[in-house]
Design an enzyme around this catalytic site. Sequence first.
Site, PDB file in Angstrom:
ATOM      1  N   GLN A 147     -38.964  -7.351  23.556  1.00  0.00           N
ATOM      2  CA  GLN A 147     -38.969  -7.862  22.187  1.00  0.00           C
ATOM      3  C   GLN A 147     -38.030  -7.094  21.258  1.00  0.00           C
ATOM      4  O   GLN A 147     -37.419  -7.683  20.358  1.00  0.00           O
ATOM      5  CB  GLN A 147     -40.396  -7.836  21.635  1.00  0.00           C
ATOM      6  CG  GLN A 147     -41.304  -8.866  22.298  1.00  0.00           C
ATOM      7  CD  GLN A 147     -42.715  -8.834  21.736  1.00  0.00           C
ATOM      8  OE1 GLN A 147     -43.149  -7.825  21.193  1.00  0.00           O
ATOM      9  NE2 GLN A 147     -43.429  -9.936  21.874  1.00  0.00           N
TER      10      GLN A 147
ATOM     11  N   THR B 116       0.817  -1.214   0.000  1.00  0.00           N
ATOM     12  CA  THR B 116       0.000   0.000   0.000  1.00  0.00           C
ATOM     13  C   THR B 116       0.852   1.266   0.000  1.00  0.00           C
ATOM     14  O   THR B 116       1.853   1.364   0.704  1.00  0.00           O
ATOM     15  CB  THR B 116      -0.928   0.004   1.227  1.00  0.00           C
ATOM     16  OG1 THR B 116      -1.751  -1.167   1.189  1.00  0.00           O
ATOM     17  CG2 THR B 116      -1.812   1.244   1.246  1.00  0.00           C
TER      18      THR B 116
ATOM     19  N   GLU C 231      -7.057  -4.908   2.709  1.00  0.00           N
ATOM     20  CA  GLU C 231      -7.113  -5.995   1.722  1.00  0.00           C
ATOM     21  C   GLU C 231      -8.249  -5.787   0.731  1.00  0.00           C
ATOM     22  O   GLU C 231      -8.902  -6.736   0.287  1.00  0.00           O
ATOM     23  CB  GLU C 231      -7.164  -7.355   2.409  1.00  0.00           C
ATOM     24  CG  GLU C 231      -5.916  -7.585   3.259  1.00  0.00           C
ATOM     25  CD  GLU C 231      -5.700  -9.015   3.676  1.00  0.00           C
ATOM     26  OE1 GLU C 231      -6.156  -9.922   2.965  1.00  0.00           O
ATOM     27  OE2 GLU C 231      -5.059  -9.209   4.717  1.00  0.00           O
TER      28      GLU C 231
ATOM     29  N   HIS D  17     -26.275  -2.865  24.670  1.00  0.00           N
ATOM     30  CA  HIS D  17     -25.644  -2.497  25.938  1.00  0.00           C
ATOM     31  C   HIS D  17     -26.040  -1.101  26.416  1.00  0.00           C
ATOM     32  O   HIS D  17     -25.800  -0.756  27.581  1.00  0.00           O
ATOM     33  CB  HIS D  17     -24.113  -2.551  25.808  1.00  0.00           C
ATOM     34  CG  HIS D  17     -23.528  -3.922  25.902  1.00  0.00           C
ATOM     35  ND1 HIS D  17     -23.668  -4.867  24.898  1.00  0.00           N
ATOM     36  CD2 HIS D  17     -22.785  -4.524  26.877  1.00  0.00           C
ATOM     37  CE1 HIS D  17     -23.035  -5.967  25.238  1.00  0.00           C
ATOM     38  NE2 HIS D  17     -22.491  -5.789  26.438  1.00  0.00           N
TER      39      HIS D  17
END
Length: 395
Positions: A288, A133, A372, A347
């Site tokens: 839910q 790179t 990549e 959380h």
Amino acid sequence: MTSASTATSAVTAEDFREILAQTKAFVRDAVVPREREIAEQNKMPDEIVRQAKAMGLFGYAIPQEWGGLGLDLAQDVELAMELGYTTLALRSLFGTNNGIAGQVLVGFGTEDQKSRWLEHIASGAVVASFALTESGAGSDPAALRTTAARSGEDWIINGEKRFITNAPVADLFVVFARTRPADEDGAGISVFLVPADTPGVEVGPKDRKMGQEGAWTAEVYFRDVRVGADALVGGNEDIGYRAAMTSLARGRVHIAALAVGTAQRALDESVTYAATATQGGTPIGRFQLVQAHLADMQTGVMAGRALVRDAARAWVAGEDRRVAPSVAKLFCTEMAGRVADSAVQVHGGTGYMRDVAVERIYRDVRLLRLYEGTSEIQRLIIGGGLIRNAERAAR
């Protein structure tokens, strides 16, 4: 020549189960409890490095004839899903040895080059770093500007590389450089083996990154670096571009598996939290909308795991080594980002706090969509590959 594309695994299913079990125990018992320490010190503890070397993790994907464990890609991804369960700095310790740097040598090196380097890479005595790179030449290797010019029998390398994993501790740089302008014969890119102590090689300070503390990257400068003819990988000037593309494609399946492992960790943390944290005296996992987050996370993880295994199988069988790796990398890294985001949401405010696993994961996984080959590059590879396949079929 033993090739990364043709080598078959010498590891039996029974032996691999033991390798996988030992790796899982190492990750969860030795590394997970020290994640906070690794992040705070931005360094992997020496005893963990020593243990990884003793377990053969620096050479798990190097063929056995060169001192490695000899895992094929189908086994590699199973290991990667376990390695992804903890800080990604662990995998970075030995990722380039087994992956994008080591596989260039395995697939394209001369017998002399393999004899000189691969056993040391497999043992961890040598850390190999993949220097491709550049600024302005990241996801498009064909645009690189580092040059290598002949000087008698030698080569003189000049250029700069950036974001190079393990550069601060590398013993060997696998360096891609332009030896001529691109023409009808190829991209004009070669690859060289450059020891880190070669005069003219300079490594910059460690990069300060958003996440993945303990995984070191840096810029690397090559200023009139002279190497011998034996440094040219494969002894062929035209190998470089193909070596880069092959190594990166294989690495994309590995990164996809790593993303699945990290997403599994984020899911596990979220399920545990939802089952124990309460709101108004009721565990939040009974709500839910929290269950909906968990359901989407579980679905993504299971889909990613199946996709990674299928892509690895296709690679080993030689059926698809271009489109499938990009599909796996695109889906799994994007999925890991969504799962990490949902994990923080489950959380609540706790998920935004440092020292909470899902906060680290949220930052760590963002890089998976970049290196990549970015997600955008994967889409181009997938779409272009489908069209080219259709055009060939129509002829």
